[in-house]
Design a protein around this motif. Structure first.
Motif, PDB file in Angstrom:
ATOM      1  N   VAL A 176      -2.478  -0.824   2.175  1.00 41.21           N
ATOM      2  CA  VAL A 176      -3.010  -0.861   3.539  1.00 41.21           C
ATOM      3  C   VAL A 176      -3.371  -2.279   3.955  1.00 41.21           C
ATOM      4  O   VAL A 176      -3.109  -2.694   5.088  1.00 41.21           O
ATOM      5  CB  VAL A 176      -4.242   0.077   3.641  1.00 41.21           C
ATOM      6  CG1 VAL A 176      -4.908  -0.082   4.994  1.00 41.21           C
ATOM      7  CG2 VAL A 176      -3.811   1.510   3.437  1.00 41.21           C
ATOM      8  N   LEU A 177      -3.954  -3.041   3.003  1.00 42.41           N
ATOM      9  CA  LEU A 177      -4.345  -4.405   3.367  1.00 42.41           C
ATOM     10  C   LEU A 177      -3.130  -5.320   3.539  1.00 42.41           C
ATOM     11  O   LEU A 177      -3.107  -6.199   4.391  1.00 42.41           O
ATOM     12  CB  LEU A 177      -5.306  -4.994   2.326  1.00 42.41           C
ATOM     13  CG  LEU A 177      -6.681  -4.312   2.253  1.00 42.41           C
ATOM     14  CD1 LEU A 177      -7.553  -4.987   1.193  1.00 42.41           C
ATOM     15  CD2 LEU A 177      -7.404  -4.318   3.595  1.00 42.41           C
ATOM     16  N   ASP A 178      -2.097  -5.061   2.711  1.00 43.01           N
ATOM     17  CA  ASP A 178      -0.884  -5.890   2.809  1.00 43.01           C
ATOM     18  C   ASP A 178      -0.062  -5.540   4.041  1.00 43.01           C
ATOM     19  O   ASP A 178       0.607  -6.381   4.623  1.00 43.01           O
ATOM     20  CB  ASP A 178      -0.013  -5.711   1.556  1.00 43.01           C
ATOM     21  CG  ASP A 178      -0.628  -6.439   0.374  1.00 43.01           C
ATOM     22  OD1 ASP A 178      -1.591  -7.192   0.614  1.00 43.01           O
ATOM     23  OD2 ASP A 178      -0.161  -6.240  -0.767  1.00 43.01           O
ATOM     24  N   TYR A 179      -0.047  -4.254   4.387  1.00 49.46           N
ATOM     25  CA  TYR A 179       0.760  -3.808   5.536  1.00 49.46           C
ATOM     26  C   TYR A 179      -0.146  -3.067   6.516  1.00 49.46           C
ATOM     27  O   TYR A 179      -0.135  -1.833   6.567  1.00 49.46           O
ATOM     28  CB  TYR A 179       1.886  -2.861   5.088  1.00 49.46           C
ATOM     29  CG  TYR A 179       2.772  -3.464   4.020  1.00 49.46           C
ATOM     30  CD1 TYR A 179       3.804  -4.346   4.376  1.00 49.46           C
ATOM     31  CD2 TYR A 179       2.576  -3.152   2.681  1.00 49.46           C
ATOM     32  CE1 TYR A 179       4.608  -4.910   3.390  1.00 49.46           C
ATOM     33  CE2 TYR A 179       3.378  -3.708   1.689  1.00 49.46           C
ATOM     34  CZ  TYR A 179       4.396  -4.592   2.049  1.00 49.46           C
ATOM     35  OH  TYR A 179       5.184  -5.135   1.087  1.00 49.46           O
ATOM     36  N   PRO A 180      -0.898  -3.805   7.302  1.00 51.39           N
ATOM     37  CA  PRO A 180      -1.888  -3.165   8.175  1.00 51.39           C
ATOM     38  C   PRO A 180      -1.260  -2.126   9.102  1.00 51.39           C
ATOM     39  O   PRO A 180      -1.924  -1.177   9.493  1.00 51.39           O
ATOM     40  CB  PRO A 180      -2.458  -4.331   8.985  1.00 51.39           C
ATOM     41  CG  PRO A 180      -2.135  -5.545   8.213  1.00 51.39           C
ATOM     42  CD  PRO A 180      -0.897  -5.254   7.435  1.00 51.39           C
ATOM     43  N   GLU A 181       0.034  -2.329   9.405  1.00 54.54           N
ATOM     44  CA  GLU A 181       0.668  -1.347  10.304  1.00 54.54           C
ATOM     45  C   GLU A 181       0.698   0.045   9.673  1.00 54.54           C
ATOM     46  O   GLU A 181       0.873   1.053  10.337  1.00 54.54           O
ATOM     47  CB  GLU A 181       2.076  -1.801  10.712  1.00 54.54           C
ATOM     48  CG  GLU A 181       3.078  -1.935   9.597  1.00 54.54           C
ATOM     49  CD  GLU A 181       2.997  -3.281   8.842  1.00 54.54           C
ATOM     50  OE1 GLU A 181       3.921  -3.551   8.086  1.00 54.54           O
ATOM     51  OE2 GLU A 181       2.003  -4.044   8.995  1.00 54.54           O
ATOM     52  N   GLU A 182       0.474   0.102   8.329  1.00 57.50           N
ATOM     53  CA  GLU A 182       0.448   1.407   7.639  1.00 57.50           C
ATOM     54  C   GLU A 182      -0.771   2.230   8.061  1.00 57.50           C
ATOM     55  O   GLU A 182      -0.908   3.384   7.714  1.00 57.50           O
ATOM     56  CB  GLU A 182       0.387   1.215   6.123  1.00 57.50           C
ATOM     57  CG  GLU A 182       1.617   0.579   5.525  1.00 57.50           C
ATOM     58  CD  GLU A 182       2.791   1.528   5.438  1.00 57.50           C
ATOM     59  OE1 GLU A 182       2.574   2.701   5.087  1.00 57.50           O
ATOM     60  OE2 GLU A 182       3.927   1.096   5.748  1.00 57.50           O
ATOM     61  N   GLY A 183      -1.746   1.588   8.693  1.00 57.76           N
ATOM     62  CA  GLY A 183      -2.889   2.370   9.186  1.00 57.76           C
ATOM     63  C   GLY A 183      -4.192   1.974   8.542  1.00 57.76           C
ATOM     64  O   GLY A 183      -4.768   2.734   7.758  1.00 57.76           O
ATOM     65  N   ILE A 184      -4.650   0.779   8.867  1.00 54.34           N
ATOM     66  CA  ILE A 184      -5.871   0.286   8.238  1.00 54.34           C
ATOM     67  C   ILE A 184      -7.097   1.104   8.638  1.00 54.34           C
ATOM     68  O   ILE A 184      -8.076   1.189   7.919  1.00 54.34           O
ATOM     69  CB  ILE A 184      -6.041  -1.221   8.574  1.00 54.34           C
ATOM     70  CG1 ILE A 184      -7.037  -1.855   7.603  1.00 54.34           C
ATOM     71  CG2 ILE A 184      -6.518  -1.430  10.016  1.00 54.34           C
ATOM     72  CD1 ILE A 184      -6.909  -3.333   7.487  1.00 54.34           C
ATOM     73  N   ASP A 185      -7.006   1.716   9.813  1.00 54.13           N
ATOM     74  CA  ASP A 185      -8.167   2.477  10.275  1.00 54.13           C
ATOM     75  C   ASP A 185      -8.116   3.934   9.844  1.00 54.13           C
ATOM     76  O   ASP A 185      -9.054   4.696  10.088  1.00 54.13           O
ATOM     77  CB  ASP A 185      -8.279   2.395  11.810  1.00 54.13           C
ATOM     78  CG  ASP A 185      -8.563   0.955  12.244  1.00 54.13           C
ATOM     79  OD1 ASP A 185      -9.293   0.264  11.493  1.00 54.13           O
ATOM     80  OD2 ASP A 185      -8.042   0.526  13.290  1.00 54.13           O
ATOM     81  N   ASP A 186      -6.986   4.326   9.225  1.00 56.27           N
ATOM     82  CA  ASP A 186      -6.898   5.728   8.781  1.00 56.27           C
ATOM     83  C   ASP A 186      -7.878   5.956   7.642  1.00 56.27           C
ATOM     84  O   ASP A 186      -8.159   5.056   6.867  1.00 56.27           O
ATOM     85  CB  ASP A 186      -5.480   6.049   8.270  1.00 56.27           C
ATOM     86  CG  ASP A 186      -4.471   5.995   9.412  1.00 56.27           C
ATOM     87  OD1 ASP A 186      -4.928   5.896  10.571  1.00 56.27           O
ATOM     88  OD2 ASP A 186      -3.256   6.012   9.130  1.00 56.27           O
ATOM     89  N   PRO A 187      -8.394   7.184   7.545  1.00 59.90           N
ATOM     90  CA  PRO A 187      -9.282   7.459   6.405  1.00 59.90           C
ATOM     91  C   PRO A 187      -8.510   7.441   5.081  1.00 59.90           C
ATOM     92  O   PRO A 187      -7.285   7.609   5.069  1.00 59.90           O
ATOM     93  CB  PRO A 187      -9.816   8.865   6.698  1.00 59.90           C
ATOM     94  CG  PRO A 187      -8.902   9.460   7.709  1.00 59.90           C
ATOM     95  CD  PRO A 187      -8.217   8.339   8.428  1.00 59.90           C
TER      96      PRO A 187
END
Ligand code: GDP
Length: 455
Positions: A176-187
């Motif tokens: 998630v940190l490397d690819y924020p588009e993966e959804g950094i705000d997702d639980p």
């Protein structure tokens, strides 16, 4: 890892049927070639995992007639080449065989060094190495079975599962940190959180199993107390089922403290029979009184004895008053000649058990009551469950759980993921401490110094 070749006598010193001199290391076979004459063969022709008859020689001189086992790396106790020489079990002959081995290039092994190599070479983890020593010291079947489970790797495997749940979370956070588009705000995915919660609950169980594990492994220290002549030594003897303590009619003869271990349904009970506690000018006896007070303070369980054939008197109360815990079982002895006595003033004693140490009445019942007492206090029957017996494991696991609970809280409160980094590292480090992936030379020295020579 290539280490030098070590050797030691692995069997107890003294005369016996056989003794074993053991070698481990890359030079084992070379050394064997110089000192062993197998019958009708050369050492180089001997097969792996074979046992071979022949003679140990020193400059053509026969030292002993022996059987030699050949175990080549890597499937051996240490993962190195191991040679075991079965010699005749005499003190001198075994020493001589070892001497020849050392003269030809091996070095004398340090205490526990074979097992240390098994650990350093990755065959076992630290919990298994610790189990080896517990197996050797095991006094009851129950403690032996706990140690064997640990030796088999049960604790190691449990730690690995717990570790995986932390690593899975770490991997998720990295993505998630490397690819924020993966959804950094997702639980954080629910299954990861569930696994962490499960791991935390399992660690809690393990930590709370320690008190029981320690009792099963080390026993429960039990002091038999009561005024002189109530029958303490006789009770000790009937529990031991042998005449060990001297029993006499003269009050106060058990001057020294006698320690014995008895096995009550698999729990070692370390029994101490105290000298009669009383106010007296007799110096020897006074030392005994002081010792008794110390013992009461260090005991896990107290057996407080009253003589039912006589009136309760001040002296009974004087000893009763020293008791500073509620871990007391009351024993009413001499019921073969008992009279009515008033027990109402002994409020610290919840349960009384009637026996006659002399006529061996009620001894089985006393044992059962002691067992029930220990089990109720500490355990339901848990022979199947994983139990820890080592304080080192307990404190490392407590650290792990603290970190896990922090992680779970961070997730539950929806805080940023990078806040978990420190706790994740702490959790992984403390788990690695248990298995020995992280260990200091001091810790290893400490653990392996408890071993026997040649193990
Ligand atoms: P201690 O000083 O408390 O260790 O007491 P001992 O074990 O030395 O016993 C003192 C005396 O009491 C000895 O003569 C024992 O034989 C006797 N005695 C111990 N237990 C019994 C019992 O159950 N019944 C009877 N009648 N005598 C007992």
């Amino acid at each position: 890892m290539l280490l030098d070749t070590i050797a030691a006598i692995s069997t107890p010193r003294g005369e016996g049927g056989i003794s074993i001199v053991r070698m481990s290391g890359q030079d084992s076979l070379n050394i064997l070639e110089k000192i062993f004459k197998p019958k009708n063969k050369k050492v180089s022709e001997l097969k792996n995992y074979s046992i071979n008859y022949g003679h140990i020689i020193d400059n053509e001189h026969i030292i002993d007639e022996v059987l030699v086992s050949i175990m080549k790396a890597p499937n051996t106790y240490t993962r190195e080449d191991i040679i075991e020489i079965n010699c005749h079990g005499g003190y001198l002959v075994t020493e001589k065989v070892l001497e020849v081995v050392l003269k030809n290039g091996a070095r004398i092994a340090e205490i526990g060094e074979f097992t240390k190599r098994a650990f350093l070479n990755g065959r076992i983890d630290l919990t298994q190495a610790e189990a080896v020593i517990d197996v050797i010291h095991g006094k009851t079947e129950k403690s032996l079975s706990l140690s064997l489970n640990q030796l088999r790797g049960d604790l190691r495997d449990k730690i690995a599962t717990i570790k995986k749940s932390v690593l899975d979370l770490a991997a998720h956070i990295n993505v998630v940190l490397d690819y924020p588009e993966e959804g950094i705000d997702d639980p954080v995915p629910e299954n990861l959180v569930d696994n962490l919660k499960k791991a935390s609950a399992e660690i809690k169980d393990l930590v709370s199993s320690y008190d029981k594990g320690k009792i099963i492994k080390d026993g429960i220290k039990t002091a038999i107390i009561g005024k002189p002549n109530v029958g303490k030594s006789s009770i000790l003897n009937s529990l031991l089922r042998e005449d060990r303590a001297i029993v006499t009619h003269i009050p106060g003869t058990t001057r020294d403290i006698i320690e014995e271990v008895i096995n009550i349904n698999g729990i070692p009970l370390l029994l101490v029979d105290t000298a009669g506690i009383r106010n007296t000018d007799d110096i020897v006896e006074n030392i005994g009184v002081e010792k008794s007070k110390e013992l009461i303070n260090s005991a896990d369980l107290i057996l407080y004895v009253i003589d039912t054939s006589r009136e309760i008197d001040e002296e009974d109360f004087r000893i009763y008053d020293i008791i500073n815990t509620d871990k007391v079982i009351g024993i009413l002895n001499k019921i073969d000649i008992k009279q009515n006595i008033d027990l109402s003033k002994f409020s610290k004693v919840e349960k009384w058990i009637e026996i006659s140490a002399l006529s061996k009445i009620g001894i089985d019942n006393l044992e059962n009551e002691i067992y029930k007492y220990i089990m109720n206090e500490n355990v339901e029957d848990s022979s199947q469950k994983l139990v820890i017996t080592n304080v080192r494991h307990k404190s490392a696991l407590e650290k792990t759980n603290e970190a896990l609970l922090n992680i779970i809280e961070t997730i539950d409160m929806g805080m940023p993921m990078d806040l978990m980094a420190v706790d994740i590292k702490d959790a992984l480090d403390s788990l690695s401490e248990v298995t020995g992936e992280i260990s200091s030379e001091d810790l290893l020295d400490h653990i392996f110094s408890n071993f026997c020579v040649g193990k």
